[in-house]
Design a protein around this motif. Structure first.
Motif, PDB file in Angstrom:
ATOM      1  N   ARG A 195       0.848  -1.177   0.000  1.00  0.00           N
ATOM      2  CA  ARG A 195       0.000   0.000   0.000  1.00  0.00           C
ATOM      3  C   ARG A 195       0.891   1.236   0.000  1.00  0.00           C
ATOM      4  NH1 ARG A 195      -5.202  -0.875   2.117  1.00  0.00           N
ATOM      5  NH2 ARG A 195      -5.502   1.363   1.826  1.00  0.00           N
ATOM      6  N   ASP A 196       0.854   2.010  -1.061  1.00  0.00           N
ATOM      7  CA  ASP A 196       1.673   3.213  -1.117  1.00  0.00           C
ATOM      8  C   ASP A 196       1.045   4.376  -0.351  1.00  0.00           C
ATOM      9  OD1 ASP A 196       3.578   1.941  -2.691  1.00  0.00           O
ATOM     10  OD2 ASP A 196       2.483   2.394  -4.530  1.00  0.00           O
ATOM     11  N   GLU A 197      -0.269   4.349  -0.225  1.00  0.00           N
ATOM     12  CA  GLU A 197      -0.957   5.381   0.547  1.00  0.00           C
ATOM     13  C   GLU A 197      -1.183   4.862   1.962  1.00  0.00           C
ATOM     14  OE1 GLU A 197      -1.357   8.339  -0.678  1.00  0.00           O
ATOM     15  OE2 GLU A 197      -0.559   7.682  -2.604  1.00  0.00           O
ATOM     16  N   GLY A 198      -1.680   5.736   2.785  1.00  0.00           N
ATOM     17  CA  GLY A 198      -1.964   5.323   4.154  1.00  0.00           C
ATOM     18  C   GLY A 198      -1.005   5.943   5.144  1.00  0.00           C
ATOM     19  N   ARG A 277      -2.311  -3.617   7.415  1.00  0.00           N
ATOM     20  CA  ARG A 277      -2.361  -3.748   5.957  1.00  0.00           C
ATOM     21  C   ARG A 277      -2.702  -2.437   5.262  1.00  0.00           C
ATOM     22  NH1 ARG A 277      -5.249  -9.767   5.662  1.00  0.00           N
ATOM     23  NH2 ARG A 277      -3.316 -10.926   6.101  1.00  0.00           N
ATOM     24  N   GLY A 278      -3.140  -1.446   6.019  1.00  0.00           N
ATOM     25  CA  GLY A 278      -3.371  -0.123   5.455  1.00  0.00           C
ATOM     26  C   GLY A 278      -2.191   0.816   5.604  1.00  0.00           C
ATOM     27  N   ALA A 280       1.358   2.631   5.044  1.00  0.00           N
ATOM     28  CA  ALA A 280       2.353   2.931   4.016  1.00  0.00           C
ATOM     29  C   ALA A 280       3.745   2.529   4.484  1.00  0.00           C
ATOM     30  CB  ALA A 280       2.336   4.415   3.676  1.00  0.00           C
ATOM     31  N   SER A 297       4.950  -3.675   3.300  1.00  0.00           N
ATOM     32  CA  SER A 297       5.260  -2.266   3.529  1.00  0.00           C
ATOM     33  C   SER A 297       6.720  -2.150   3.962  1.00  0.00           C
ATOM     34  CB  SER A 297       4.377  -1.675   4.637  1.00  0.00           C
ATOM     35  OG  SER A 297       3.016  -1.782   4.327  1.00  0.00           O
TER      36      SER A 297
END
Length: 377
Positions: A195-198, A277-278, A280, A297
């Protein structure tokens, strides 16, 4: 517990897992991964899971959590009943061979492990270890007790190379199974899509040692993550007993960044996975936060124990020790480590390799469980 009959009319195999689930979401992950890995091979299996506190793992068909607080009569009786009902007893996982909080046959984690092994022998039940952590033990009596409880096991599996070296030394000269390397069962939950965002997730550990320094480092990490990475920050209490300390860390973040820093106290593994899992990126002291985020990540480790030192060495994870540098230097190093991810391909390859070893552990354990159940029929 009255064993359930499988669809063919035979008694279903029963496994009792004696780890330390209940307070820490990483220990919950180990227990649930062990159940899932074995049930994939023995679908009719009945699992009993030891809990230090009930509630974090709920009862389900074929899954019975039980209280194993051995200092209380109800907990001790529950532990004895569940071991007596088992065809196979699994000790672990986690660092169940350690003497940090006591190294006798009664006190601490070593005392718990010794009691599980003693009860298994008393009832004539097959005993193996999950892929466990084995720390360097501080005293000769603790080393003797550890060897005494491990030597009669049918199989001994460890989770990292340092544990392999420690248990090999403990058992030198004894008639005992050769220890085998696998990986922590919680790696079954690792490797989610990156996940690149978060937010940047922080997972400190507060265990009564150097907690003031830990809090200062993580407050500084939070501020740097907001300023340098332009990310929100979530401080997660992987162990529910860390919740108040995590709130204190958030409160200590400078006002300029405080609005972008929050805390989380997940009550279940599913809630923990949703947070991790969310992410970054992850900066952690808690081993299982890093395991559950692994290969998904960027991770950086602040280490103060053998198990996290071993994790960094075995799994190509950057990081530094809790001591040895000032707060600002440590915080800057860890934030910089997650600002890029040169280890990504290496970590994916390591995860694939270690999961093969974990599958071998499950295959062999399932065979032993079925044979032990057939012997008791």
């Amino acid at each position: 517990m009255r064993p359930r009959q499988d669809p063919g009319g035979a008694r279903a195999p029963v496994v009792t897992i004696c780890g330390v689930a209940g307070h820490n979401r990483g220990d919950d992950a180990i227990a649930l991964a062990l159940v899932a890995g074995l049930r994939a091979r023995v679908p009719e299996m009945q699992a009993r899971v030891a809990m230090l506190r009930l509630g974090a793992i709920l009862p389900a068909p074929g899954l019975t959590p039980f209280l194993a607080a051995r200092r209380h009569p109800v907990g001790l009786a529950g532990l004895a009943r569940s071991i007596a009902a088992a065809d196979l007893v699994i000790l672990g996982g986690g660092s169940v061979i350690q003497d940090k909080f006591g190294g006798g046959r009664v006190t601490g984690m070593l005392g718990y492990s010794w009691m599980v092994a003693w009860l298994a022998r008393l009832f004539g039940r097959a005993l193996i270890t999950a892929p466990i952590g084995v720390d360097a033990l501080a005293t000769a009596p603790a080393r003797r007790i550890a060897a005494e409880l491990l030597a009669p096991a049918r199989a001994i599996t460890v989770r990292d190379t340092r544990s392999l070296a420690e248990v090999t030394a403990l058992l030198a000269g004894r008639a005992a199974p050769a220890p085998v390397l696998a990986c922590d069962p919680a790696f079954a939950f690792a490797g989610a899509p990156p996940r690149d965002e978060g937010p940047v997730v922080l997972a400190p550990a507060f265990e009564g040692e150097c907690d003031t320094r830990v809090a200062a480092i993580f407050a500084r990490i939070a501020a740097l993550a907001v300023a340098r990475l332009d990310r929100d920050v979530v401080i997660v209490a992987m162990d529910e007993r860390d919740a108040a300390a995590a709130e204190a860390v958030a409160t200590a973040v400078p006002a300029s960044a405080r609005a972008r820093v929050s805390t989380a106290r997940p009550a279940t593994l599913d809630a923990t996975l949703a947070i991790l899992r969310g992410a970054a990126a992850l900066i952690a002291m808690r081993l299982h936060a890093m395991i559950l985020c692994y290969a998904a990540s960027p991770i950086a480790c602040l280490s103060r124990t053998t198990k996290t030192d071993a994790f960094m060495a075995d799994y190509a994870v950057p990081g530094t020790a809790l001591h040895g540098a000032d707060v600002e230097t440590i915080a800057a190093l860890l934030v910089e480590a997650v600002a890029r991810w040169p280890e990504r391909a290496t970590q994916a390859a390591i995860l694939t390799e270690r999961r093969v070893l974990l599958d071998t552990f499950y295959d062999q354990t399932a065979t032993l469980l079925v044979r032990a159940a057939e012997t008791r029929r």
